[in-house]
Write a protein that holds these residues in place. Sequence first.
Motif, short mmCIF file in Angstrom:
data_model
loop_
_atom_site.label_atom_id
_atom_site.label_comp_id
_atom_site.label_asym_id
_atom_site.label_seq_id
_atom_site.Cartn_x
_atom_site.Cartn_y
_atom_site.Cartn_z
N ILE A 98 26.25 -11.95 -16.32
CA ILE A 98 27.47 -11.34 -16.87
C ILE A 98 27.84 -12.02 -18.20
N PHE A 116 22.01 -2.13 -4.86
CA PHE A 116 23.25 -1.49 -5.30
C PHE A 116 23.02 -0.04 -5.74
N ILE A 163 29.83 -7.92 1.61
CA ILE A 163 28.98 -8.68 0.66
C ILE A 163 28.26 -9.81 1.42
N LEU A 244 27.76 -15.24 -8.69
CA LEU A 244 28.33 -14.05 -9.35
C LEU A 244 28.48 -12.91 -8.33
N ALA A 248 32.15 -11.52 -7.33
CA ALA A 248 32.45 -10.15 -7.78
C ALA A 248 32.49 -9.21 -6.60
N GLY A 249 31.73 -9.51 -5.57
CA GLY A 249 31.62 -8.61 -4.43
C GLY A 249 32.84 -8.56 -3.54
N THR A 252 37.30 -8.54 -6.25
CA THR A 252 37.70 -7.33 -6.97
C THR A 252 38.16 -6.22 -6.01
N MET A 256 41.80 -4.23 -5.19
CA MET A 256 41.99 -2.77 -5.33
C MET A 256 42.52 -2.15 -4.04
N LEU A 291 41.57 3.41 -9.72
CA LEU A 291 40.86 2.43 -10.56
C LEU A 291 41.37 2.52 -12.00
N ALA A 353 37.41 1.15 -15.99
CA ALA A 353 37.75 0.07 -15.05
C ALA A 353 36.51 -0.74 -14.64
N PHE A 354 35.33 -0.15 -14.74
CA PHE A 354 34.09 -0.89 -14.45
C PHE A 354 33.42 -1.35 -15.74
N CYS A 361 29.71 -2.56 -14.55
CA CYS A 361 29.67 -3.14 -13.19
C CYS A 361 28.44 -2.74 -12.37
N LEU A 362 27.71 -3.74 -11.96
CA LEU A 362 26.54 -3.51 -11.11
C LEU A 362 26.94 -3.03 -9.72
N GLY A 363 28.10 -3.50 -9.25
CA GLY A 363 28.50 -3.21 -7.87
C GLY A 363 29.33 -1.94 -7.72
N LEU A 371 36.03 1.73 -1.22
CA LEU A 371 37.39 2.25 -1.47
C LEU A 371 37.55 3.67 -0.91
C1 HEM Z 1 36.95 -2.38 -7.60
C2 HEM Z 1 36.02 -3.28 -7.70
C3 HEM Z 1 35.38 -3.76 -8.96
C4 HEM Z 1 35.82 -3.73 -10.27
C5 HEM Z 1 37.12 -3.16 -10.80
C6 HEM Z 1 34.78 -4.34 -11.08
C7 HEM Z 1 34.85 -4.48 -12.46
C8 HEM Z 1 33.83 -4.96 -13.25
C9 HEM Z 1 33.83 -4.96 -14.69
C10 HEM Z 1 34.99 -4.51 -15.58
C11 HEM Z 1 32.65 -5.47 -15.12
C12 HEM Z 1 32.18 -5.63 -16.57
C13 HEM Z 1 32.23 -7.03 -17.07
C14 HEM Z 1 31.99 -7.13 -18.58
O1 HEM Z 1 31.73 -6.16 -19.25
O2 HEM Z 1 32.14 -8.24 -19.10
C15 HEM Z 1 31.88 -5.80 -13.92
C16 HEM Z 1 30.63 -6.38 -13.94
C17 HEM Z 1 29.97 -6.75 -12.80
N1 HEM Z 1 30.33 -6.49 -11.48
FE1 HEM Z 1 31.99 -5.52 -10.87
N2 HEM Z 1 33.76 -4.74 -10.27
C18 HEM Z 1 34.07 -4.39 -8.98
C19 HEM Z 1 33.30 -4.59 -7.85
C20 HEM Z 1 32.10 -5.22 -7.83
C21 HEM Z 1 31.30 -5.43 -6.64
C22 HEM Z 1 31.64 -4.95 -5.23
C23 HEM Z 1 30.19 -6.12 -7.02
C24 HEM Z 1 29.09 -6.54 -6.10
C25 HEM Z 1 28.42 -7.60 -6.15
C26 HEM Z 1 30.28 -6.32 -8.47
C27 HEM Z 1 29.36 -6.97 -9.26
C28 HEM Z 1 29.39 -7.03 -10.65
C29 HEM Z 1 28.36 -7.68 -11.45
C30 HEM Z 1 27.14 -8.40 -10.92
C31 HEM Z 1 28.72 -7.52 -12.79
C32 HEM Z 1 27.96 -8.00 -14.03
C33 HEM Z 1 27.13 -6.88 -14.60
C34 HEM Z 1 26.38 -7.28 -15.86
O3 HEM Z 1 26.79 -8.21 -16.56
O4 HEM Z 1 25.34 -6.66 -16.14
N3 HEM Z 1 31.45 -5.76 -8.92
N4 HEM Z 1 32.62 -5.47 -12.80
#
Ligand code: HEM
Length: 412
Positions: A98, A116, A163, A244, A248-249, A252, A256, A291, A353-354, A361-363, A371
Amino acid sequence: MTDTLTGPVPEADDAVPEFPMPRQSRCPFDPPPALKDLQSQGPLVKVRLWDGSESWLVTRYAEQRAILGDPRVSADIDKPGYPSKAFAEAGEGKLSFIMMDDPEHARLRRMVTGPFAVKKIEALRPAVQSIVDGLIDDMLAGSGSGPVDLVDVFALPIPSLVICELLGVPYEDHEFFQENTKTMVRTTATPEERSVASREVAGYLAGLLGKRIAEPKDDLLSSIAARITAGELDHEQATQMALLLLIAGHETTANMIALGTLALLQNPDQLKLLRETDDPKLVASAVEELLRYLHITHLGRRRAVIEDIEIAGQVIKAGEGVIMVNEIGNRDPEAFPDPDRLDITRDARRHVAFGFGVHQCLGQPLARMELQVVYGTLYKRIPTLKLAAPLEDVRFKDDAFIYGLHELPVSW
Ligand code: HEM
């Protein structure tokens, strides 16, 4: 690491607004009014951060997506101009891919995309449904009609259980990693406190990876461990990757679930629509709208500019920082008409939001599915669910990188 988020800020130029700004306590679901004002002034504005440094704030949806999709920005916290290191760090060092750029970011991300994928996640839906049903059964069988803390008995256990199952982390250790995660994402924690918390969980995950090298199982930790054996990752890289995914798993989605529930309780017409529908499309649409509306990663996506970028008539120079406050991007009237209204029937899927671009967001398939199950089940099974305290007494996470609720007292 000597930066702190709470220390004295050097003398500021009054003309430059400070970021982040406080929300209005009467409107806990809305972005700070000062942010909305900046958005109406233009797509780019200079702000001053906690440590006194300046950065560009990108306020509008179109420009936010343009910059997040631009290879001339870097997610590497060591690049000159990266907006306030202390602001970004949830722990110690770089939290895996990330905080990396391609091609290394893509190489590492590819190692864990498989589980995922939408199809794989859909296969988990029945298991998540039975976790959700089981927790609701426990609530109903428990202390009469409440009150209970929905965060503690429902919102946090669901994504944590899922997770843990995916990674192969024993769920009985949840209190340990949840407490440390809380410290890692708390903006008022000192860098030392965040480092200690991060090292604790990293050490724990390193131990589990070691066990999986010796004795692989059918879980994500084992496939990460296999990359160590194959010489594609060193132990430290593998540990940061697992960290990570674990953080993140759960943190977040848990926020929500709780914040989304409170927002629905405060918008009874929308809650009624959701409670009375049998249409999975409306439930999915409610997830996207919540979201968009709540946007829990409220401190913005941060990047360092590595080559000059001209956007909206402004040149952002190499070595400057940019913060895409997706929270107000999601409330940009150009992208979402009447943006401050929660409307679960609108098409909100284009929200940011992702995030957007290579770090999106990978997840997200997992978060969406969890959700959908929660929002499609909880209010039907407990139709009389209500807030068990005055709204003014509910503690919002203004002090965390991820917005949400510390507790949500409910009864029925
Ligand atoms: C409602 C739930 C979630 C929200 C709002 C959310 C939000 C985000 C956002 C905004 C980013 C982008 C970060 C950036 O651009 O700097 C991100 C990246 C990421 N998220 Fe989520 N996330 C959520 C759930 C999850 C879940 C369940 C996982 C599971 C493991 C996860 C794993 C990741 C990972 C690994 C990244 C990094 C992706 C990369 O850098 O290529 N997230 N998330």
